[in-house]
Design a protein around this motif. Structure first.
Motif, PDB file in Angstrom:
ATOM      1  N   UNK A  88       0.833  -1.208   0.000  1.00  0.00           N
ATOM      2  CA  UNK A  88       0.000   0.000   0.000  1.00  0.00           C
ATOM      3  C   UNK A  88       0.869   1.260   0.000  1.00  0.00           C
ATOM      4  N   UNK A  89       1.880   1.278   0.866  1.00  0.00           N
ATOM      5  CA  UNK A  89       2.781   2.437   0.932  1.00  0.00           C
ATOM      6  C   UNK A  89       3.499   2.666  -0.394  1.00  0.00           C
ATOM      7  N   UNK A  90       3.862   1.557  -1.025  1.00  0.00           N
ATOM      8  CA  UNK A  90       4.539   1.643  -2.329  1.00  0.00           C
ATOM      9  C   UNK A  90       3.650   2.292  -3.374  1.00  0.00           C
ATOM     10  N   UNK A  91       2.375   1.881  -3.377  1.00  0.00           N
ATOM     11  CA  UNK A  91       1.430   2.469  -4.333  1.00  0.00           C
ATOM     12  C   UNK A  91       1.185   3.946  -4.049  1.00  0.00           C
ATOM     13  N   UNK A 148       3.323   6.039  -2.802  1.00  0.00           N
ATOM     14  CA  UNK A 148       4.505   6.783  -3.306  1.00  0.00           C
ATOM     15  C   UNK A 148       4.452   6.900  -4.831  1.00  0.00           C
ATOM     16  N   UNK A 149       4.049   5.784  -5.493  1.00  0.00           N
ATOM     17  CA  UNK A 149       3.944   5.817  -6.958  1.00  0.00           C
ATOM     18  C   UNK A 149       2.884   6.812  -7.415  1.00  0.00           C
ATOM     19  N   UNK A 150       1.778   6.894  -6.657  1.00  0.00           N
ATOM     20  CA  UNK A 150       0.715   7.837  -7.018  1.00  0.00           C
ATOM     21  C   UNK A 150       1.238   9.268  -6.945  1.00  0.00           C
ATOM     22  N   UNK A 151       2.041   9.549  -5.937  1.00  0.00           N
ATOM     23  CA  UNK A 151       2.631  10.890  -5.808  1.00  0.00           C
ATOM     24  C   UNK A 151       3.558  11.208  -6.969  1.00  0.00           C
ATOM     25  N   UNK A 152       4.307  10.181  -7.364  1.00  0.00           N
ATOM     26  CA  UNK A 152       5.326  10.375  -8.410  1.00  0.00           C
ATOM     27  C   UNK A 152       4.712  10.366  -9.818  1.00  0.00           C
ATOM     28  N   UNK A 153       3.829   9.381 -10.082  1.00  0.00           N
ATOM     29  CA  UNK A 153       3.308   9.168 -11.440  1.00  0.00           C
ATOM     30  C   UNK A 153       1.925   9.778 -11.657  1.00  0.00           C
ATOM     31  N   UNK A 154       1.237  10.095 -10.566  1.00  0.00           N
ATOM     32  CA  UNK A 154      -0.114  10.660 -10.673  1.00  0.00           C
ATOM     33  C   UNK A 154      -1.192   9.610 -10.419  1.00  0.00           C
ATOM     34  N   UNK A 155      -2.332  10.079  -9.944  1.00  0.00           N
ATOM     35  CA  UNK A 155      -3.449   9.187  -9.618  1.00  0.00           C
ATOM     36  C   UNK A 155      -3.972   8.412 -10.828  1.00  0.00           C
ATOM     37  N   UNK A 156      -3.946   9.082 -11.990  1.00  0.00           N
ATOM     38  CA  UNK A 156      -4.487   8.457 -13.214  1.00  0.00           C
ATOM     39  C   UNK A 156      -3.752   7.155 -13.542  1.00  0.00           C
ATOM     40  N   UNK A 157      -2.441   7.145 -13.355  1.00  0.00           N
ATOM     41  CA  UNK A 157      -1.645   5.954 -13.673  1.00  0.00           C
ATOM     42  C   UNK A 157      -2.041   4.780 -12.779  1.00  0.00           C
ATOM     43  N   UNK A 158      -2.239   5.040 -11.474  1.00  0.00           N
ATOM     44  CA  UNK A 158      -2.631   3.971 -10.548  1.00  0.00           C
ATOM     45  C   UNK A 158      -4.049   3.505 -10.889  1.00  0.00           C
ATOM     46  N   UNK A 159      -4.900   4.457 -11.259  1.00  0.00           N
ATOM     47  CA  UNK A 159      -6.273   4.118 -11.647  1.00  0.00           C
ATOM     48  C   UNK A 159      -6.285   3.241 -12.894  1.00  0.00           C
ATOM     49  N   UNK A 160      -5.371   3.512 -13.843  1.00  0.00           N
ATOM     50  CA  UNK A 160      -5.286   2.693 -15.072  1.00  0.00           C
ATOM     51  C   UNK A 160      -4.965   1.236 -14.742  1.00  0.00           C
ATOM     52  N   UNK A 161      -4.128   1.037 -13.727  1.00  0.00           N
ATOM     53  CA  UNK A 161      -3.795  -0.338 -13.316  1.00  0.00           C
ATOM     54  C   UNK A 161      -5.023  -1.072 -12.808  1.00  0.00           C
ATOM     55  N   UNK A 162      -5.837  -0.336 -12.052  1.00  0.00           N
ATOM     56  CA  UNK A 162      -7.071  -0.944 -11.546  1.00  0.00           C
ATOM     57  C   UNK A 162      -8.010  -1.276 -12.704  1.00  0.00           C
ATOM     58  N   UNK A 163      -8.043  -0.382 -13.684  1.00  0.00           N
ATOM     59  CA  UNK A 163      -8.889  -0.579 -14.862  1.00  0.00           C
ATOM     60  C   UNK A 163      -8.561  -1.903 -15.560  1.00  0.00           C
ATOM     61  N   UNK A 189      -9.291   4.580  -2.146  1.00  0.00           N
ATOM     62  CA  UNK A 189     -10.113   3.434  -2.553  1.00  0.00           C
ATOM     63  C   UNK A 189      -9.517   2.705  -3.751  1.00  0.00           C
ATOM     64  N   UNK A 190      -8.895   3.457  -4.666  1.00  0.00           N
ATOM     65  CA  UNK A 190      -8.223   2.819  -5.814  1.00  0.00           C
ATOM     66  C   UNK A 190      -7.133   1.878  -5.294  1.00  0.00           C
ATOM     67  N   UNK A 191      -6.331   2.385  -4.373  1.00  0.00           N
ATOM     68  CA  UNK A 191      -5.234   1.584  -3.808  1.00  0.00           C
ATOM     69  C   UNK A 191      -5.778   0.393  -3.019  1.00  0.00           C
ATOM     70  N   UNK A 192      -6.865   0.618  -2.275  1.00  0.00           N
ATOM     71  CA  UNK A 192      -7.458  -0.494  -1.508  1.00  0.00           C
ATOM     72  C   UNK A 192      -7.929  -1.606  -2.451  1.00  0.00           C
ATOM     73  N   UNK A 193      -8.529  -1.225  -3.580  1.00  0.00           N
ATOM     74  CA  UNK A 193      -8.991  -2.229  -4.546  1.00  0.00           C
ATOM     75  C   UNK A 193      -7.811  -3.028  -5.106  1.00  0.00           C
ATOM     76  N   UNK A 194      -6.708  -2.336  -5.401  1.00  0.00           N
ATOM     77  CA  UNK A 194      -5.509  -3.027  -5.898  1.00  0.00           C
ATOM     78  C   UNK A 194      -4.910  -3.915  -4.812  1.00  0.00           C
ATOM     79  N   UNK A 195      -4.962  -3.435  -3.580  1.00  0.00           N
ATOM     80  CA  UNK A 195      -4.407  -4.179  -2.445  1.00  0.00           C
ATOM     81  C   UNK A 195      -5.190  -5.485  -2.216  1.00  0.00           C
ATOM     82  N   UNK A 196      -6.516  -5.409  -2.321  1.00  0.00           N
ATOM     83  CA  UNK A 196      -7.348  -6.612  -2.162  1.00  0.00           C
ATOM     84  C   UNK A 196      -6.951  -7.658  -3.204  1.00  0.00           C
ATOM     85  N   UNK A 197      -6.790  -7.203  -4.438  1.00  0.00           N
ATOM     86  CA  UNK A 197      -6.415  -8.135  -5.519  1.00  0.00           C
ATOM     87  C   UNK A 197      -5.017  -8.704  -5.277  1.00  0.00           C
TER      88      UNK A 197
END
Length: 317
Positions: free
Chosen positions: A126-129, A131-146, A163-171
């Motif tokens: 979760x912490x890693x994601x 940090x990535x969201x800060x660096x790459x932007x929320x849209x990039x993390x959202x694309x992964x969930x997509x 919530x985007x990160x939580x969904x990725x974390x569950x998976x």
């Protein structure tokens, strides 16, 4: 068997006219209103969340408005617990509880037998994601969930990064998507519910949204957001709300004020579209078309008749 508590739920996209309709219904049926909006819980965030004014309330009690500081987090699970308590409390006073708002998951979690996932977490992941969201932007993390869970991605805004990160974390932890978890939920209604939805021709709704944003700017939205910005509130959940994040981009020097306002209008229109899609897919709603605003009073009477019939109510008037 214990009789289910009666409940009115009034939903619909932003700017469709829920406030006026809700006050009429509350006055007619001796009701009290519980805000079903995930952002109106925050103090000082009044203009951007289109919070109802004291004058507009016309003496009708309202709950779950201004209950958190802007820096505090707030979850759908907390909302579920608070609202269910409020419903019982309002009933105990012989009044009719009414949930009014537009945050689909929040409302769904209250009225259905909805268990929030107890799926395990992975703090390092979760912490890693984050940090990535800060660096790459929320849209990039959202694309992964997509890519792994298009349905969840559709329902979760890219800026609701928690919530985007939580969904990725569950998976990541279980191999199951958030959508698969939610499909196992029971669809049993916990209340005797009159579920009313307001809708409107899309072009009319979009022009109302644009006008509302212009009015917000005239009323001092820029100053309201700047006050939060000057307090150093940068990472707070509340600042991810539409109306705040766009102005933050202007205050950060990333866009002009004109572009920030245009982005706010566009994001609000997209949000309204997502709200309608959510409600139509997730809930058994009785829809009322509010396109012809000159016939609003007539429509509100139709809604009153539906509510009275569904719940077997006598009105105050």
């Amino acid at each position: 068997m214990k009789q289910k508590e009666k409940l009115v739920v009034l939903i619909g996209p932003t700017a469709v006219g829920k406030t006026a309709a809700s006050i009429h219904l509350a006055q007619k049926f001796n009701g009290e209103i519980i805000s079903g909006d995930s952002m109106q819980i925050y103090k000082t965030m009044d203009i951007g969340t289109a919070k109802i004014s004291e004058e507009e309330m016309k003496g009708v009690p309202h709950h779950l408005i201004d209950i958190r500081e802007p820096e505090e987090n707030f979850s759908a699970a907390e909302f579920q617990e608070l609202v269910r308590g409020k419903i019982s409390e309002i009933h105990s006073r012989g009044k009719l509880p009414m949930i009014v708002g537009g945050t689909g998951l929040y409302i769904q979690s209250v009225i259905y037998d909805y268990q929030f996932t107890d799926a395990p977490g992975d703090e390092a992941y979760r912490n890693g994601l984050e940090k990535e969201a800060e660096k790459l932007g929320n849209e990039e993390i959202h694309r992964r969930l997509e890519q792994i869970d298009p349905k969840a991605a559709f329902n979760i805004h890219p800026n609701n990064i928690r919530r985007v990160i939580r969904a990725l974390e569950i998976y990541h932890c279980t191999g199951k998507t958030m959508t698969e978890y939610q499909q196992n939920q029971h669809n049993e209604l916990l209340y005797d519910v009159a579920l009313v939805g307001l809708t409107m021709d899309r072009d009319v709704l979009y022009s109302r949204i644009d006008l509302r944003v212009d009015l917000m700017m005239k009323e001092g939205l820029l100053e309201e957001v700047k006050s939060l910005y000057d307090q150093g509130l940068k990472e707070a959940q509340s600042i991810q709300a539409i109306g705040y994040k766009e102005i933050y981009e202007f205050l950060d020097g990333k866009v002009t004020l004109e572009d920030a306002v245009e982005n706010l209008k566009q994001n609000s229109r997209r949000y309204a579209k997502r709200q309608l899609t959510w409600f139509r897919n997730k809930m058994d709603v009785e829809w009322f078309d509010m396109t012809n605003t000159r016939e609003n009073n007539k429509k509100i009477e139709e809604i009153s008749d539906f509510v009275a019939g569904k719940l077997g109510l006598w009105s105050n008037s």
